[in-house]
Design an enzyme around this catalytic site. Structure first.
Site, PDB file in Angstrom:
ATOM      1  N   HIS A 153      29.461  30.392  39.246  1.00 26.58           N
ATOM      2  CA  HIS A 153      29.286  31.531  40.155  1.00 26.58           C
ATOM      3  C   HIS A 153      28.588  31.076  41.442  1.00 26.58           C
ATOM      4  CE1 HIS A 153      29.308  33.738  36.162  1.00 26.58           C
ATOM      5  NE2 HIS A 153      30.250  34.382  36.827  1.00 26.58           N
TER       6      HIS A 153
ATOM      7  N   GLY B  97      37.063  32.915  41.026  1.00 29.43           N
ATOM      8  CA  GLY B  97      37.216  31.566  40.490  1.00 29.43           C
ATOM      9  C   GLY B  97      38.633  31.327  39.994  1.00 29.43           C
TER      10      GLY B  97
ATOM     11  N   LYS C 195      39.277  29.549  37.569  1.00 33.82           N
ATOM     12  CA  LYS C 195      39.247  29.455  36.110  1.00 33.82           C
ATOM     13  C   LYS C 195      39.958  30.653  35.487  1.00 33.82           C
ATOM     14  CE  LYS C 195      36.827  30.102  32.277  1.00 33.82           C
ATOM     15  NZ  LYS C 195      36.530  31.396  32.032  1.00 33.82           N
TER      16      LYS C 195
ATOM     17  N   GLN D  82      43.745  36.416  36.643  1.00 34.96           N
ATOM     18  CA  GLN D  82      42.974  37.429  37.380  1.00 34.96           C
ATOM     19  C   GLN D  82      43.090  37.193  38.891  1.00 34.96           C
ATOM     20  OE1 GLN D  82      38.959  39.063  36.249  1.00 34.96           O
ATOM     21  NE2 GLN D  82      38.233  37.502  37.657  1.00 34.96           N
TER      22      GLN D  82
ATOM     23  N   VAL E 109      34.420  24.877  38.138  1.00 39.75           N
ATOM     24  CA  VAL E 109      33.314  23.930  37.941  1.00 39.75           C
ATOM     25  C   VAL E 109      33.285  23.563  36.467  1.00 39.75           C
ATOM     26  CG1 VAL E 109      30.825  23.560  38.156  1.00 39.75           C
ATOM     27  CG2 VAL E 109      32.035  24.963  39.848  1.00 39.75           C
TER      28      VAL E 109
ATOM     29  N   LEU F 119      32.959  25.853  33.130  1.00 38.36           N
ATOM     30  CA  LEU F 119      31.790  26.724  32.966  1.00 38.36           C
ATOM     31  C   LEU F 119      32.264  28.158  32.782  1.00 38.36           C
ATOM     32  CD1 LEU F 119      29.064  25.512  35.487  1.00 38.36           C
ATOM     33  CD2 LEU F 119      29.695  24.619  33.260  1.00 38.36           C
ATOM     34  N   SER F 120      31.610  28.857  31.863  1.00 39.19           N
ATOM     35  CA  SER F 120      31.957  30.252  31.590  1.00 39.19           C
ATOM     36  C   SER F 120      30.722  30.919  30.999  1.00 39.19           C
ATOM     37  CB  SER F 120      33.100  30.316  30.570  1.00 39.19           C
ATOM     38  OG  SER F 120      33.168  31.609  29.978  1.00 39.19           O
ATOM     39  N   SER F 121      30.541  32.183  31.336  1.00 36.77           N
ATOM     40  CA  SER F 121      29.400  32.918  30.763  1.00 36.77           C
ATOM     41  C   SER F 121      29.502  32.938  29.245  1.00 36.77           C
ATOM     42  CB  SER F 121      29.374  34.345  31.299  1.00 36.77           C
ATOM     43  OG  SER F 121      29.307  34.316  32.702  1.00 36.77           O
ATOM     44  N   ARG F 122      30.720  32.904  28.719  1.00 45.17           N
ATOM     45  CA  ARG F 122      30.901  32.991  27.268  1.00 45.17           C
ATOM     46  C   ARG F 122      30.577  31.672  26.558  1.00 45.17           C
ATOM     47  NH1 ARG F 122      35.080  36.964  28.891  1.00 45.17           N
ATOM     48  NH2 ARG F 122      34.523  38.917  27.871  1.00 45.17           N
TER      49      ARG F 122
END
Ligand code: PAF
Length: 284
Positions: A31, A141, A143, A147, A170, A178-181
């Site tokens: 982010h 993003g 990623k 979306q 990233v 990288l992912s919040s999950r």
């Protein structure tokens, strides 16, 4: 940086060509890179921090989605944001709100096939947030590739006056996006998650070696042991794969209860790029 709870507070804080970074919080370096890209446009930057209930299906992780406003504020401020917009649910969906934005058939494919209504929820909240924030640019993003493509279409089809900008993924040194999950993963899950970029790396290697047909690329890409939802090859706009045109390989799988997605762009004009992008790095 200020933390705004209402659209009025956002509008009072920023004017001119606003760059907007929509997020659901749980911010990380990925982010931060979106915020830094937004800062580069030279105008004020608004980051939204809103866990959008309408994009989660029954049994998904809405309740346990990580929430950490203080941590988010520290990351957004350090990356150069001017406003962190953290609205309450009724600021985004006030009483009487009944409109939804349907992003069309592509919203039911790929991730939409197993997450019915997900992209409708995303398109609705993003369009609403544009209305509240008033940006001229929005940064998403790569990623979340589907979306990104859908949000470009929504902005174009509804003439929203927002330029949608895609930002590079990233990755961890072993290639995991990288992912919040990722914070749901325990040590064993984190190890298994490294298989996701490894699958894409194998595919990118085959592409660099000259494979172009879907069957040839798949033959070089074993997915044994992965709880795979899909591995698909599409053209860069998510239409059918055309071996002569830029393509994207997209993967979704589960590691335990955690759903991970990733993708890589495959460009016939620069066939080695994908393999370089995914190459494992020495830990910093
Ligand atoms: O990518 C996300 O975090 C969300 O889908 C978004 C774009 C912030 C909409 O809630």
């Amino acid at each position: 940086m200020i933390i705004a709870r209402t659209a009025d507070e956002v509008r009072a804080a920023v004017t001119g060509e606003v760059a907007f970074v929509p997020t659901m919080g749980a911010l990380h370096e990925g982010h931060a890179s979106l915020v830094r890209l937004a800062v580069g446009f030279g105008g004020p930057v608004v980051v939204s921090d809103f866990v959008n209930p309408t994009q989660f299906g029954p049994g998904e992780d809405f309740e346990r989605y990580p929430r950490d406003l203080d941590g988010d504020a520290a990351i957004a401020a350090a990356a150069g944001a001017d406003v962190l917009f953290a609205p309450a649910v009724d600021e985004v969906y006030p009483a009487g709100f009944e409109t939804a934005v349907d992003p069309g058939p592509l919203g039911d494919e790929l991730c939409g096939a197993t997450r019915p209504g997900h992209f409708r929820g995303v398109a609705t909240v993003v369009t609403r947030l544009y209305g509240l924030v008033g940006p001229t640019r929005a940064v998403f993003g790569r990623k979340d590739y589907q979306q990104l493509i859908l949000m470009r279409r929504v902005a174009r089809d509804l003439a929203l006056g927002v330029e949608v900008v895609g930002a590079p993924t990233v990755r961890e040194p072993d290639g995991l996006a990288l992912s919040s999950r990722n914070r749901y993963l325990d040590a064993a899950g984190r190890e298994r998650a490294a298989q996701v970029p490894a699958v894409l790396r194998a595919l990118a290697g085959a592409y660099a070696d000259g494979a172009r047909a879907e069957a040839d690329l798949r033959a070089e890409t074993p997915t044994d042991g992965l709880d795979l939802e899909y591995l698909e090859l599409r053209d860069a706009e998510l239409g059918p794969h055309d071996p002569d045109r830029p393509a994207v390989a997209l993967i979704a799988c589960r590691v335990g209860a955690t759903r991970l997605i990733d993708n890589v762009l495959l460009d016939p004009a620069d066939p080695d790029r994908a393999a370089h992008e995914l190459a494992a790095k020495e830990p910093a």
